[in-house]
Design an enzyme around this catalytic site. Structure first.
Site, PDB file in Angstrom:
ATOM      1  N   HIS A  57      26.759  44.792  39.832  1.00  0.00           N
ATOM      2  CA  HIS A  57      26.786  44.363  38.426  1.00  0.00           C
ATOM      3  C   HIS A  57      27.269  45.493  37.518  1.00  0.00           C
ATOM      4  O   HIS A  57      27.072  45.443  36.310  1.00  0.00           O
ATOM      5  CB  HIS A  57      25.385  43.932  37.977  1.00  0.00           C
ATOM      6  CG  HIS A  57      24.760  42.896  38.839  1.00  0.00           C
ATOM      7  ND1 HIS A  57      25.341  41.664  39.027  1.00  0.00           N
ATOM      8  CD2 HIS A  57      23.624  42.896  39.576  1.00  0.00           C
ATOM      9  CE1 HIS A  57      24.572  40.944  39.844  1.00  0.00           C
ATOM     10  NE2 HIS A  57      23.530  41.668  40.202  1.00  0.00           N
ATOM     11  N   HIS A 216      25.003  36.299  40.431  1.00  0.00           N
ATOM     12  CA  HIS A 216      25.246  36.449  41.870  1.00  0.00           C
ATOM     13  C   HIS A 216      26.009  35.248  42.388  1.00  0.00           C
ATOM     14  O   HIS A 216      26.070  35.012  43.587  1.00  0.00           O
ATOM     15  CB  HIS A 216      23.930  36.568  42.630  1.00  0.00           C
ATOM     16  CG  HIS A 216      22.985  37.547  42.038  1.00  0.00           C
ATOM     17  ND1 HIS A 216      22.040  37.195  41.101  1.00  0.00           N
ATOM     18  CD2 HIS A 216      22.863  38.886  42.228  1.00  0.00           C
ATOM     19  CE1 HIS A 216      21.365  38.291  40.751  1.00  0.00           C
ATOM     20  NE2 HIS A 216      21.843  39.316  41.411  1.00  0.00           N
TER      21      HIS A 216
END
Lengths: 328, 328
Positions: A57, A216
């Site tokens: 991320h 995700h």
């Protein structure tokens, strides 16, 4: 899978070494257990702020370590929670005698592991849970709402408060308030590929988008055909606004966040469309940031985040910060 | 084509409006003709530095407008040169009485249009041509070498010199010197799609990479099968080093540049591999930047740039700058 990669097993460590090398003036990398801390520790008597979560991320969280934001970040393997020993080691390394605030995105693995660390940690500490994603209740890896790009807002606001000398309870109060006043929703055009998996996390058709996607690649609200950017912006913003219900004239902070594979030109287009939409609602974009703030590897897509500012939150947002990915 | 897009005809203008909104403290957008200038103009008696080129390479050039770097940038349509009227209007707007330095990437359209502007401009001015790409001599849109991410180095160094009061001839000398001491090479994993075209600029197989790619997807040295990141880094760096031929101990600035669609984790991996490779050559990475500095829309891939620093260039690289995409 086309990636810059030698070996999926050493990918994270090599990448973190590169990060530490590139930002040697700001951060220090620790291995076994793995965490990134500020090079210059805080003066004694300040609360230490620690976050962490699965890697992939970036710049979240390691890119937000530095004066005015985090004291340390604990990166897990890609899309995998860090382990309690990382959080314990980070807490012991950066505690400045006034306790530790953990900022945790609401995913089952993260909350469980941060809870285990919390149970073992003898230093005074509290936790702020971030759950800004309005797309869905419960999801693949979550009970309740997911934590997404709003985490950057919480990290900035709590980091600024801690830097200014707020005590642990106050840091916790501000983090909870920032989270409660923040909402996000995202959309994906493509999947991403976790190096160790080697295949895309999900399949998506040539003309399809995933509205409300998680960071995700978790499913969102629905799969639909691509539509004009303004229609996408309207849907994302309306979902966020119907959650926050800001009063007319409410000053807002807006993040236009790229998920990794979307060009800056498109993010700035979203910025323009979203700002106009807010105006039509009688709302005011008082502050904004555009860029890849919280990504999903190379996923094409974007998310919009709004925070209802008040004077205190706004001055904390504006406070100086100097990290790899955030300067103010 | 999956893009955040309402209409290819208004895409650039809408995107620029969003950029100007997001960075209203730093820049001002002018339309018809289109250019971006600093909000706070330079004090009189300083050289004004202007760049420009096709859009789609953001943050180049608009993201580098601000104190310490550019005074103005002229964005053309995506991958299309800006027109001379843009450069003329920008020059007239930001000239502070000491002349204008144009920084131009070496593409036929850009050099032709900047030359036309130059012929019409009555303000004293000089031009620095950037041609740092060692991949190929001559290319789809270029006679001689292409200008790529090394442009950021030239913009930073000349911008700092102009800010510090260097005269026009000195700015030109420093820009030429920075360019002569800078070399780059890139690799693409995927193509990109120009909104107005609607289809990928080139086709590339699932396991293939384009070694030496240009920032518009121009062909590089060869098409080959994907290989480990360290082998890619070795090839890129060796090409750059065999062009620059730095002496042992030569301090180097290294840019690890993402072309748009490559995750930050991979760029940091490249950083680590490249730094180790330099060490093995007995060379020293004295400064570095990692990120999407000069992109090709959403192209997956990266480039490496090295600049042979000396004391003067290093202190100009280190000088303060505050722009949308570069803080120092």
């Amino acid at each position: 899978m086309k990636k810059f990669l030698d070996d999926a097993d050493t990918f994270l460590e090599q990448s973190l070494r590169g990060f530490a090398l590139a930002h040697a003036d700001l951060v220090q990398l620790h291995l076994n257990p793995t965490f990134v801390s500020r090079r210059a520790l805080k003066p004694a008597g300040r609360v230490a702020v620690i976050s962490g979560g699965g890697s992939g991320h970036e710049p979240l969280h390691i890119g937000y370590v530095g004066p005015g934001m985090l004291d340390a970040a604990c990166p897990g393997q890609v899309f995998t929670s860090p382990t309690p020993d990382q959080m314990l080691a980070a807490a012991q390394a950066v505690d400045a005698g006034s306790g530790v605030l953990f900022i945790v995105k609401n995913y089952s693995g993260d909350t469980m592991n941060f809870q285990m660390a919390s149970d073992m940690l003898s230093i005074e500490h509290l936790t702020v849970l971030v759950d800004d994603d309005v797309a869905v209740e419960n999801s693949t890896h979550t009970s309740g709402r997911r934590g997404v790009a709003g985490t950057v807002v919480v990290e900035k606001i709590v980091g600024a408060a801690a830097e200014a000398g707020a005590d642990l309870a106050d840091c916790k109060r501000l983090g909870d308030r920032a989270n409660a006043r923040t909402a996000s929703m995202g959309v994906a055009f493509s999947s991403c590929t976790v190096p160790a998996a080697g295949v895309p996390t999900f399949e998506i058709g040539a003309g399809e988008i995933e509205m409300g996607v998680g960071i995700h690649g978790e499913p969102g609200r629905r799969r639909e055909l691509i539509k004009p950017a303004s229609a996408i912006v309207d849907e994302l913003l309306d979902a966020v606004l119907s959650d926050l219900r800001p009063a007319p004239g409410q000053p807002l902070l807006m993040l236009v966040n790229g998920l990794g594979g979307t060009p800056l030109m498109e993010l700035y287009l979203l910025q323009q469309l979203a700002a106009r939409r807010l105006e039509r609602h009688g709302l005011r974009m008082a502050r904004t940031r555009v860029g890849n703030l919280t990504t999903s590897l190379e996923m094409a897509g974007a998310s919009l985040t709004l925070t209802m500012l008040d004077e205190e939150l706004c001055s904390l947002w504006d406070a100086p910060a100097r990290t790899a990915a955030f300067s103010a």
